[in-house]
Design a protein around this motif. Sequence first.
Motif, PDB file in Angstrom:
ATOM      1  N   SER A  73     -10.670   2.687   1.587  1.00  0.00           N
ATOM      2  CA  SER A  73     -10.911   3.932   0.847  1.00  0.00           C
ATOM      3  C   SER A  73      -9.608   4.692   0.625  1.00  0.00           C
ATOM      4  O   SER A  73      -9.389   5.286  -0.441  1.00  0.00           O
ATOM      5  N   LEU A  74      -8.724   4.681   1.618  1.00  0.00           N
ATOM      6  CA  LEU A  74      -7.422   5.332   1.456  1.00  0.00           C
ATOM      7  C   LEU A  74      -6.592   4.619   0.393  1.00  0.00           C
ATOM      8  O   LEU A  74      -5.919   5.266  -0.425  1.00  0.00           O
ATOM      9  N   LEU A  75      -6.634   3.300   0.377  1.00  0.00           N
ATOM     10  CA  LEU A  75      -5.880   2.541  -0.619  1.00  0.00           C
ATOM     11  C   LEU A  75      -6.354   2.863  -2.033  1.00  0.00           C
ATOM     12  O   LEU A  75      -5.550   2.926  -2.970  1.00  0.00           O
ATOM     13  N   SER A  89       1.712  -2.975  12.316  1.00  0.00           N
ATOM     14  CA  SER A  89       2.587  -2.107  11.537  1.00  0.00           C
ATOM     15  C   SER A  89       2.136  -2.086  10.082  1.00  0.00           C
ATOM     16  O   SER A  89       1.683  -3.107   9.546  1.00  0.00           O
ATOM     17  N   PHE A  90       2.266  -0.916   9.466  1.00  0.00           N
ATOM     18  CA  PHE A  90       1.978  -0.747   8.041  1.00  0.00           C
ATOM     19  C   PHE A  90       3.124   0.034   7.408  1.00  0.00           C
ATOM     20  O   PHE A  90       3.644   0.983   8.014  1.00  0.00           O
ATOM     21  N   ARG A  91       3.506  -0.357   6.206  1.00  0.00           N
ATOM     22  CA  ARG A  91       4.563   0.333   5.465  1.00  0.00           C
ATOM     23  C   ARG A  91       3.951   1.114   4.315  1.00  0.00           C
ATOM     24  O   ARG A  91       3.222   0.548   3.495  1.00  0.00           O
ATOM     25  N   VAL A  92       4.277   2.393   4.256  1.00  0.00           N
ATOM     26  CA  VAL A  92       3.870   3.241   3.136  1.00  0.00           C
ATOM     27  C   VAL A  92       5.087   3.392   2.230  1.00  0.00           C
ATOM     28  O   VAL A  92       6.131   3.889   2.665  1.00  0.00           O
ATOM     29  N   LEU A  93       4.979   2.955   0.986  1.00  0.00           N
ATOM     30  CA  LEU A  93       6.112   2.957   0.065  1.00  0.00           C
ATOM     31  C   LEU A  93       5.836   3.866  -1.117  1.00  0.00           C
ATOM     32  O   LEU A  93       4.701   3.945  -1.610  1.00  0.00           O
ATOM     33  N   PHE A 142      10.443   3.982   2.245  1.00  0.00           N
ATOM     34  CA  PHE A 142       9.187   3.664   2.928  1.00  0.00           C
ATOM     35  C   PHE A 142       9.161   4.365   4.276  1.00  0.00           C
ATOM     36  O   PHE A 142      10.195   4.696   4.862  1.00  0.00           O
ATOM     37  N   LEU A 143       7.957   4.582   4.745  1.00  0.00           N
ATOM     38  CA  LEU A 143       7.722   5.167   6.063  1.00  0.00           C
ATOM     39  C   LEU A 143       6.730   4.264   6.783  1.00  0.00           C
ATOM     40  O   LEU A 143       5.591   4.102   6.343  1.00  0.00           O
ATOM     41  N   ARG A 198       2.062   2.667  -2.435  1.00  0.00           N
ATOM     42  CA  ARG A 198       1.267   1.543  -1.932  1.00  0.00           C
ATOM     43  C   ARG A 198       1.484   1.408  -0.424  1.00  0.00           C
ATOM     44  O   ARG A 198       2.412   2.003   0.144  1.00  0.00           O
ATOM     45  N   ILE A 199       0.625   0.614   0.196  1.00  0.00           N
ATOM     46  CA  ILE A 199       0.712   0.345   1.631  1.00  0.00           C
ATOM     47  C   ILE A 199       0.768  -1.165   1.827  1.00  0.00           C
ATOM     48  O   ILE A 199      -0.075  -1.895   1.297  1.00  0.00           O
TER      49      ILE A 199
END
Length: 610
Positions: free
Chosen positions: A496-498, A335-339, A471-472, A506-507
């Motif tokens: 690269s996305l970060l 799982s990853f959180r995009v905030l 967050f998603l 942030r992720i």
Amino acid sequence: AVDLFQIKFLVAVLVVMAVSILAIGFRAGLVVGIAIPVTIGLTFLLMKITGINLDRITLGALIIALGLLVDDAIIAIEMMIVKMEEGWERVRAASHAWSVTAAPMLFGTLVTVAGFVPIGFAQSGVGEYAGNIFWVMAFALLVSWLVAVTFTPYLGVKLLPSYTQHQAGDIYQTRFYQYLRGVVNTCVRYRKTVVLSTLMLLILSGVGMATLVQKQFFPGSDRPEVLIDINLPQGSAIGTTEATVKRLEAILETLPEVKSLSSYIGAGAPRFFISANPEQPDPAFAKIIAIGHDAGARDRIMAEMNRHLEAGEFPEARVRVTRLLFGPPVIWPVSFRVLGPDTEVLRSIAHEVRNLMAAHPNTVMPHLEWDERTPAYYLDMDPDRLRLMGLTPTEVAQQLAFQLNGFNVTDVRQDVRSVQVIARSAREGGLLPEALELKTADGRKVALSQLGELSIRYEDPVIKRYNREPFLAVHADVQGAQPPDVTHAIWADMQSLLAELPPGYRIDIGGSVEQSGKADSSIQKLQPLMLALMLIFIMLQMRSFTGTFVVIATAPLGLVGAVAALLLFNQPFGFTALLGLIGLSGILMRNTMILAQQVQDNFDSGMQAG
């Protein structure tokens, strides 16, 4: 499941007793065998007094302690046998076993118990789940020491046979002792080479643990439940969700492996297991729990359900088939959180994260936690019209709630329980907003469209927050690999996305890696206390910095064998393996303390190093 665990524990006890009899003789092995149930019985008594239940965790702690329980008794009884073979009288040999081994065994036991202090007092889910390991280990090992230095010598006096008297040193002239002496002499002669080789093996083992050994938080459970989560698009009616559930139930009812079946529509199941986290109420969600006859039946049920899903029989829903896990709740292994502040930007970034997760060969069903927008009617009320009709916005809201969802009119209370009484319009079927009518204060009916302008807008049905920040989350299951390995691989591809994230976004990593990190953090906070206790106990026994260093230096050597075994049998390193490694380190340090004490006693008696 606990009954099966008890059977395994009893089998382990019997095996240990049998090995003891084969290794040191029938009567000596019988003494050791008697000491084991006595120790376990007293441990159960202490558990009863302190209110600790017999479950998987406590039984696991007893299994870890089992080797130490036997070791205490064997050390005491073998010391008696050696002295009796030298011609000592039984009672004198028994008292010698006490005077020589009691102190080093006690401090060695305390060192081993101190190794479990971080787990026993960790302020995290791991501490809540496995904290009793510390207490059961402490009870078992301290009782074992007490039995080994009191009851075991007594049994030795009563049960040991008479041994042929040898001259001092004759018992060390056997072929085995001669071979062992040769190995020890060789190691001492080439001590620099031995030390460097040991250090190299330890370093290689550390590298292997960090790079080659698979990582795991907690293992899967062998319970027979199959969990089926059904997620329809947000905004779906509960009737639509129920229809999908009935189709799934129809498949499950035809399977002979299914023992019982329960469905929960619009919400998750009650929390019947610590790792089962109840879901929030949602008309678009349902959960089915199918119980198989055993673990094998559970696996067959899961395989059959996955076959239907792979055939595309339920395209309207995201259906997930899983089983229970041990340990604190981890809903999704990867799982990853995009905030960030804006939901549109969150959604855009989350889709890129999902694409990266989908590109990994070991991920299954990567998806966004909330994505679909749902249509909603909006009424922009005209204040002038409301005033002319004698209505207020509050009255309009109450009448709409009464006709659509129901209106809370009162509460019924009984003791500490409270139940809401909901009043709702008796009209059935779907209600179009254009057809809704409201009543004014004088009893006139007014169409809703006369109060203002009706419009349809698309909105996010739910916006989740983490520490008050939107967050998603992007989740995925894993197959053919361990979740931490997959998570770290995806995180490496995400760099690269970060680097291109807009300011304020942030992720974060979630899932099993996050939960494992929380557990490690709670344990690491208590490691200084653990090390301080260990140093105190070791120094009280060794009374020298050199001896203390020698004892501590042996603690990490168990890593060499542990890494080799994990790689040989292709097993992951998780929390259960960590417990075993802690116990192994305690055994190494305790045995080193006892051996060092014996060496010092030999020097004090005039024995030469050669």
